[in-house]
Design a protein around this motif. Structure first.
Motif, short mmCIF file in Angstrom:
data_model
loop_
_atom_site.label_atom_id
_atom_site.label_comp_id
_atom_site.label_asym_id
_atom_site.label_seq_id
_atom_site.Cartn_x
_atom_site.Cartn_y
_atom_site.Cartn_z
N GLN A 139 0.88 -1.06 -0.10
CA GLN A 139 -0.03 0.11 0.16
C GLN A 139 0.86 1.30 0.03
OE1 GLN A 139 -2.82 -0.54 2.94
NE2 GLN A 139 -4.43 0.84 1.84
N LEU A 140 1.79 1.06 0.80
CA LEU A 140 2.77 2.30 0.80
C LEU A 140 3.53 2.76 -0.56
CD1 LEU A 140 4.09 4.29 3.03
CD2 LEU A 140 6.03 2.55 3.36
N ILE A 141 3.78 1.41 -1.22
CA ILE A 141 4.64 1.59 -2.58
C ILE A 141 3.57 2.09 -3.51
CG2 ILE A 141 5.65 0.54 -4.52
CD1 ILE A 141 6.79 -1.36 -2.34
N ARG A 142 2.21 1.58 -3.39
CA ARG A 142 1.21 2.37 -4.14
C ARG A 142 1.09 3.77 -4.05
NH1 ARG A 142 -2.48 -2.27 -4.62
NH2 ARG A 142 -2.86 -1.63 -2.33
N GLU A 143 1.13 4.23 -2.77
CA GLU A 143 0.80 5.61 -2.55
C GLU A 143 2.07 6.46 -3.03
OE1 GLU A 143 0.08 6.12 1.69
OE2 GLU A 143 -1.60 4.83 1.41
N ILE A 144 3.38 6.08 -2.78
CA ILE A 144 4.34 6.66 -3.16
C ILE A 144 4.58 6.77 -4.55
CG2 ILE A 144 7.07 6.58 -3.24
CD1 ILE A 144 6.77 4.69 -0.90
N GLY A 145 4.07 5.66 -5.44
CA GLY A 145 3.89 5.50 -6.76
C GLY A 145 3.18 6.43 -7.57
N ARG A 146 2.22 7.18 -6.80
CA ARG A 146 1.42 8.22 -7.50
C ARG A 146 2.32 9.17 -8.02
NH1 ARG A 146 -2.50 8.35 -3.23
NH2 ARG A 146 -3.49 6.48 -3.30
N GLU A 147 3.41 9.75 -7.36
CA GLU A 147 4.12 10.86 -7.89
C GLU A 147 5.49 10.41 -8.22
OE1 GLU A 147 4.50 13.44 -4.31
OE2 GLU A 147 2.74 12.53 -3.97
N LYS A 148 6.03 9.12 -7.72
CA LYS A 148 7.62 8.86 -8.15
C LYS A 148 7.67 7.67 -9.18
CE LYS A 148 9.07 10.52 -4.07
NZ LYS A 148 9.45 12.06 -4.39
N THR A 149 8.62 7.68 -9.79
CA THR A 149 9.16 6.50 -10.73
C THR A 149 9.59 5.36 -9.99
OG1 THR A 149 10.00 8.36 -12.31
CG2 THR A 149 10.44 6.00 -12.76
N ILE A 150 9.29 4.28 -9.87
CA ILE A 150 9.52 3.30 -9.19
C ILE A 150 9.74 2.00 -9.98
CG2 ILE A 150 9.04 1.63 -7.34
CD1 ILE A 150 7.05 3.71 -6.05
N ILE A 151 10.86 1.40 -9.62
CA ILE A 151 11.28 -0.01 -10.20
C ILE A 151 11.39 -0.75 -8.90
CG2 ILE A 151 12.92 -1.38 -11.55
CD1 ILE A 151 14.02 0.83 -12.82
N LEU A 152 10.50 -1.85 -8.93
CA LEU A 152 10.82 -2.84 -7.92
C LEU A 152 10.91 -4.23 -8.42
CD1 LEU A 152 7.95 -4.55 -6.94
CD2 LEU A 152 7.19 -2.31 -6.55
N SER A 153 11.84 -4.94 -7.76
CA SER A 153 11.79 -6.39 -8.25
C SER A 153 11.34 -7.11 -7.33
CB SER A 153 13.53 -6.80 -8.44
OG SER A 153 13.79 -7.30 -6.89
N THR A 154 10.60 -8.64 -7.57
CA THR A 154 10.07 -9.40 -7.05
C THR A 154 10.07 -10.68 -7.72
OG1 THR A 154 7.93 -9.88 -5.70
CG2 THR A 154 7.89 -8.68 -7.85
N HIS A 155 9.75 -11.91 -6.87
CA HIS A 155 9.46 -13.15 -7.26
C HIS A 155 8.13 -13.26 -7.27
CE1 HIS A 155 12.50 -14.32 -4.59
NE2 HIS A 155 11.35 -14.77 -4.06
N ILE A 156 7.11 -12.63 -6.42
CA ILE A 156 6.01 -12.88 -5.89
C ILE A 156 5.00 -12.13 -6.97
CG2 ILE A 156 4.37 -12.83 -4.15
CD1 ILE A 156 6.76 -12.05 -2.53
N LEU A 157 4.22 -12.95 -7.80
CA LEU A 157 3.50 -12.38 -8.75
C LEU A 157 2.24 -11.56 -8.82
CD1 LEU A 157 3.96 -15.29 -10.69
CD2 LEU A 157 4.76 -13.39 -11.49
N PRO A 158 1.46 -11.86 -7.49
CA PRO A 158 0.40 -10.91 -7.27
C PRO A 158 0.91 -9.36 -6.73
CG PRO A 158 0.29 -12.95 -5.97
CD PRO A 158 1.47 -13.15 -6.59
N GLU A 159 2.23 -9.57 -6.49
CA GLU A 159 2.57 -8.25 -5.94
C GLU A 159 2.61 -7.18 -7.15
OE1 GLU A 159 5.23 -8.39 -2.86
OE2 GLU A 159 6.77 -7.17 -3.97
N VAL A 160 3.01 -7.89 -8.24
CA VAL A 160 3.09 -7.08 -9.31
C VAL A 160 2.05 -6.69 -10.03
CG1 VAL A 160 3.99 -7.15 -11.93
CG2 VAL A 160 5.11 -8.53 -10.04
#
Lengths: 311, 238
Positions: free
Chosen positions: A173-194
């Motif tokens: 949720q935090l990442i989604r909030e930050i993502g409203r105004e910032k460029t984000i690259i995040l890595s994961t191998h958890i698919l629902p996260e993407v």
């Protein structure tokens, strides 16, 4: 915002990233997906100027990583894998230390640090040594550290690894909030996260970029024929004959025969091009059979991922 | 410059965050006092010559343990990945860490103040010689620190870094000692003698400040700090 061209990286003889190219535009949240040891972390380490690429160029906000590494680092907030922190420092000292090195002006520093503490919910552990914190809190310190200088670009390497389900939801949720105004690259191998956090997905496998696009685009690209599952009750042979004759059916197979209580239910998997649910329904009505399930199978991101990374 | 000070302050504080620093300093002071007083009353001379005589060998084991942590630990913990993706230059980090370890050494040496006090109380020593000896200790110690810091960047294991530092320091020390010099051809003797870490210290322990000795130590420090920056800048650490 971030432009990567033919990035190749060797660790000694081991090829970790093989001529990967992609771009990330301003405000995008991009998910970097791939099995372990696919090259995600290495790519991130190159973008953040931790490692130099063997060949290829990367530019961040117009600055080249070879010529202006400090300018690039200034614009990026980075949370490395496993969130490494100094265990002997307490949370406030650590954030102040990072803020100082991130060149947050002295006058603004207390305000910025306080703001980060608020956003990441660290109020209760301010004076604790980082070594005493739980994994979830440590992850939050890592996030606070990466954002304290208010960067335009954030790079998170497996930000939810090792957290419990509630913490995962919070961090996303935090990442989604930050993502409203910032460029984000995040890595994961958890698919629902993407699917939950990203605008776009990059799939990397065996050091190569194998796919790029939105979740929907990838799903539609990876799947071949449309598959409809239907449960039909009617004389078995007649049903088969009708389906064989129907021009909208490419192929079908019986996957299950239902209980006998009120005649046998046939569960069929029918392949076709396009959505044939209505046609199938009309056929069943016309023949006066019964139907109790009709479902268009959607390929999940898991299947797309498996398809793209295992062949 | 601001970054260097910020890093140096953090590193210096880290020494005292764990009890190891206190134990270490106590052990150092006990050892040094014991070694000095062992012969002090026998010889009955009010000077610190023997003190400065054994310092190169005490430092040989103690100084690498000051620096072994500085890079190796950060590499192992992964904290280096945060530190080196901050907008700081590698040379600033190297200098910051070096200054922190140097201040630690300074504190350690300052705490041996009881020895010159004792000497001054019991006799009338040549204070110039003692000050000069301490200066020599600092310069030689700083050279060991630069070597140790460089060694620490070569491994992610502190023990390996420690042993590597001792090996390099020992090599640099013995090339100037008589038992090595008798083995080399006569033409090389002055060269190796000049290269030895201890050679330059001896004259300072006698109270002689020679610009050649100063230059030597500053060069050793400079070369190893440069090698350190080079190693860190060209890292290919997984």
């Amino acid at each position: 915002m971030i432009k990567i061209e033919n990035l190749t990286k060797y660790y000694g003889p081991v090829l970790a990233v093989d001529s990967v190219s992609f771009e990330v535009s301003k405000g995008e949240v991009v998910g970097f997906l791939g099995p372990n040891a696919a090259g995600k972390t290495t790519t991130m380490r190159v973008i953040t100027c931790y490692l130099r690429p063997t060949s290829g160029t990367v530019s961040v906000a117009g600055y080249d990583i070879h010529n202006h590494p400090v300018e690039v680092r200034r614009r990026i907030g980075y949370l490395p894998e496993n969130c490494p922190l100094y265990p002997e420092m307490n949370v406030v000292d650590y954030l102040n230390y990072i803020a100082k090195l991130r060149q947050v002006p002295a006058a603004e520093r207390p305000r910025r640090v306080k703001e980060m503490i608020g956003i990441t919910g660290l109020e209760d552990v301010l004076w604790k040594d980082i070594g005493e914190l739980s994994k979830g809190f440590r992850q939050r310190v890592g996030l606070a550290q990466s954002m304290v200088h208010d960067p335009d670009i954030l790079i998170f390497d497996e930000p939810t690894a090792g957290l419990d389900p509630n913490q995962i939801v919070e961090i996303r949720q935090l990442i989604r909030e930050i993502g409203r105004e910032k460029t984000i690259i995040l890595s994961t191998h958890i698919l629902p996260e993407v699917s939950a956090t990203c605008d776009r997905v990059l799939i990397i496998n065996d050091a190569r970029l194998v796919a790029s696009g939105t979740t929907d685009e990838l799903v539609s690209r990876a799947k071949g024929a449309d598959v409809v599952t239907a449960e039909i009750r009617g004389p078995e042979e007649e049903v088969y004959q009708a389906l064989r004759k129907a021009d909208f059916v490419d192929e079908f197979r019986k996957i299950k025969e239902g209980p006998e209580e009120d005649g046998a239910w046939l569960t069929l998997e029918i392949e076709s091009t396009g959505d044939i649910r209505e046609k199938l329904f009309r056929l069943v009505v016309e023949k006066n059979w019964s139907m109790r399930e009709l479902k268009l199978e959607k390929m999940s991101l898991e299947e797309v991922f498996a398809k793209l990374t295992t062949s | 410059m601001k970054n260097i000070i910020t890093i140096a302050r953090k590193e210096f504080r880290t020494y005292f965050e764990s009890p190891i620093a206190y134990i270490f300093i106590t052990a150092f002071l006990l050892l040094v006092n014991f070694l000095y007083l062992w012969t002090f009353f026998l010889v009955g001379q009010a000077d610190m010559r023997s003190f400065f005589g054994f310092m190169p060998f005490v430092f040989l084991f103690l100084v690498p343990s000051i620096t072994m942590r500085l890079w190796a630990e950060e590499r192992k913990m992964g904290t280096l990945e945060v530190l080196l993706t901050l907008p700081v230059q590698e040379k600033e980090v190297v200098l910051g860490k070096f200054i922190a370890s140097f201040v630690f050494l300074l504190v350690m040496l300052a705490l041996t103040f009881n020895i010159p006090l004792l000497v001054g109380f019991l006799g009338d020593p040549d204070w110039g010689m003692i000050i000069c000896g301490y200066l020599g200790c600092l310069l030689m110690g700083a050279s060991y620190l630069a070597i140790g810091l460089f060694a620490s960047a070569l491994s992610d294991n502190q023990i390996v870094a420690f042993i590597l530092a001792i090996a390099i320091c020992t090599a640099m020390l013995i090339v100037g000692e008589w038992f090595f010099l008798i083995l080399v051809p006569d033409v090389f003797v002055p060269f190796f003698n000049y290269l030895g870490l201890g050679t330059h210290f001896e004259s300072m322990g006698r109270g002689v400040i020679d610009t050649r000795d100063l230059l030597y130590y500053i060069s050793v420090i400079g070369v190893f700090l440069y090698l350190n920056v080079y190693t860190v800048e060209n890292r290919n650490w997984v």
